[in-house]
Design a protein around this motif. Structure first.
Motif, PDB file in Angstrom:
ATOM      1  N   VAL A   1      14.667  17.664 -41.719  1.00 49.91           N
ATOM      2  CA  VAL A   1      14.038  16.307 -41.234  1.00 49.91           C
ATOM      3  C   VAL A   1      12.822  16.723 -40.815  1.00 49.91           C
ATOM      4  O   VAL A   1      12.841  17.598 -39.680  1.00 49.91           O
ATOM      5  N   VAL A   2      11.862  16.335 -41.215  1.00 54.06           N
ATOM      6  CA  VAL A   2      10.309  16.751 -40.761  1.00 54.06           C
ATOM      7  C   VAL A   2       9.572  15.500 -40.106  1.00 54.06           C
ATOM      8  O   VAL A   2       8.415  15.823 -39.157  1.00 54.06           O
ATOM      9  N   GLU A   3       9.925  14.227 -40.350  1.00 53.22           N
ATOM     10  CA  GLU A   3       9.282  13.380 -39.293  1.00 53.22           C
ATOM     11  C   GLU A   3      10.297  12.207 -39.245  1.00 53.22           C
ATOM     12  O   GLU A   3      10.791  11.722 -40.220  1.00 53.22           O
TER      13      GLU A   3
ATOM     14  N   LEU B   1      10.660   9.219 -48.843  1.00 48.25           N
ATOM     15  CA  LEU B   1      11.524  10.238 -48.602  1.00 48.25           C
ATOM     16  C   LEU B   1      11.065  11.713 -48.545  1.00 48.25           C
ATOM     17  O   LEU B   1      11.545  12.394 -47.576  1.00 48.25           O
ATOM     18  N   ASP B   2      10.150  12.122 -49.231  1.00 46.83           N
ATOM     19  CA  ASP B   2       9.683  13.256 -49.227  1.00 46.83           C
ATOM     20  C   ASP B   2       8.928  13.506 -48.171  1.00 46.83           C
ATOM     21  O   ASP B   2       9.017  14.701 -47.455  1.00 46.83           O
TER      22      ASP B   2
ATOM     23  N   VAL C   1      16.760   5.650 -39.936  1.00 42.56           N
ATOM     24  CA  VAL C   1      16.071   4.337 -39.616  1.00 42.56           C
ATOM     25  C   VAL C   1      14.797   4.463 -39.699  1.00 42.56           C
ATOM     26  O   VAL C   1      13.968   3.479 -40.220  1.00 42.56           O
ATOM     27  N   SER C   2      14.027   5.514 -39.691  1.00 46.54           N
ATOM     28  CA  SER C   2      12.654   5.918 -39.841  1.00 46.54           C
ATOM     29  C   SER C   2      12.342   5.774 -41.077  1.00 46.54           C
ATOM     30  O   SER C   2      11.084   5.177 -41.744  1.00 46.54           O
ATOM     31  N   PHE C   3      13.092   6.304 -42.219  1.00 51.04           N
ATOM     32  CA  PHE C   3      12.929   6.338 -43.623  1.00 51.04           C
ATOM     33  C   PHE C   3      12.906   4.566 -43.913  1.00 51.04           C
ATOM     34  O   PHE C   3      12.213   3.988 -44.806  1.00 51.04           O
TER      35      PHE C   3
ATOM     36  N   LEU D   1      17.989  24.452 -39.294  1.00 52.90           N
ATOM     37  CA  LEU D   1      17.155  23.294 -39.722  1.00 52.90           C
ATOM     38  C   LEU D   1      17.422  22.474 -40.777  1.00 52.90           C
ATOM     39  O   LEU D   1      17.313  21.367 -40.929  1.00 52.90           O
ATOM     40  N   TYR D   2      18.180  23.122 -41.738  1.00 46.71           N
ATOM     41  CA  TYR D   2      18.602  22.498 -42.810  1.00 46.71           C
ATOM     42  C   TYR D   2      20.156  21.529 -42.591  1.00 46.71           C
ATOM     43  O   TYR D   2      21.392  21.914 -42.781  1.00 46.71           O
TER      44      TYR D   2
END
Length: 185
Positions: free
Chosen positions: A138-140, A129-130, A99-101, A5-6
């Motif tokens: 990447v969580v969201e 960012l967090d 892109v989402s950030f 996941l990292y």
């Protein structure tokens, strides 16, 4: 194949002169990949950022393989945002996170993703960012969800600031829309 996941090794924002505006490096615990241990010293980080900026300072690309890392990047008015991952990382996921950030930061900064507004609202940018990346994971990737979690109640909005950067942003937006309309003909 990397099944960890990292996936994110670093998030960097550099201005168009090559100076660091924001940098966050991730070194997850127990990461078997030794390449992520490479950027631990500040001197190494600065050298990496300088070389990366040299390769990507001209607009036109989105992805580059640099110094053993995969970098996806996006140019803004006077900033370049990067998400750095290992060579085996999924570039589509990294680009989606970037892109989402970028979209969430644009919403939070009222379509002024520029150096001055990023520095003035560094707390919002870091929270954004967090919400997007947590310790290299990447969580969201939904920009509206990120912006809604980060946004604070609006203060008095009677003050309207017009400066050279906001005019440039408006000009670039109109230019892009006109080019899209012409392309549709």
């Amino acid at each position: 194949m990397n099944l960890s996941l990292y996936t994110v090794s670093a998030f960097i924002i550099i201005d168009t002169d090559g100076h660091r505006v924001l940098a966050k490096y991730y070194h997850p615990p127990g990461d078997p990949n030794a390449a992520s241990k490479k950027l631990t010293a500040v001197k190494e980080q600065r050298a990496f950022e300088k070389g990366l900026w040299q390769k990507t300072k001209k607009a036109g690309g989105e992805i580059i393989l640099f110094d053993g890392f995969l970098a996806v990047y996006k140019h803004s008015l006077d900033l370049i945002c990067y998400i750095i991952g290992d060579q085996s990382a999924n570039e589509l996921m990294l680009l989606s996170a970037l892109v989402s950030f970028s979209d969430a930061a644009n919403m939070l900064l009222r379509n002024q993703l520029e150096k001055r507004s990023v520095l003035e609202n560094l707390d919002l940018v870091l929270l954004c960012l967090d919400e997007t990346i947590d310790d290299g994971v990447v969580v969201e990737t939904d920009s509206t969800a990120i912006a809604s979690r980060v946004s604070r109640p609006k203060a008095d909005t009677t003050e309207i600031v017009i400066n050279e950067q906001t005019l440039m942003s408006a000009y670039l937006t109109v230019k892009d829309k006109v080019q899209q309309r012409i392309g549709q003909l």
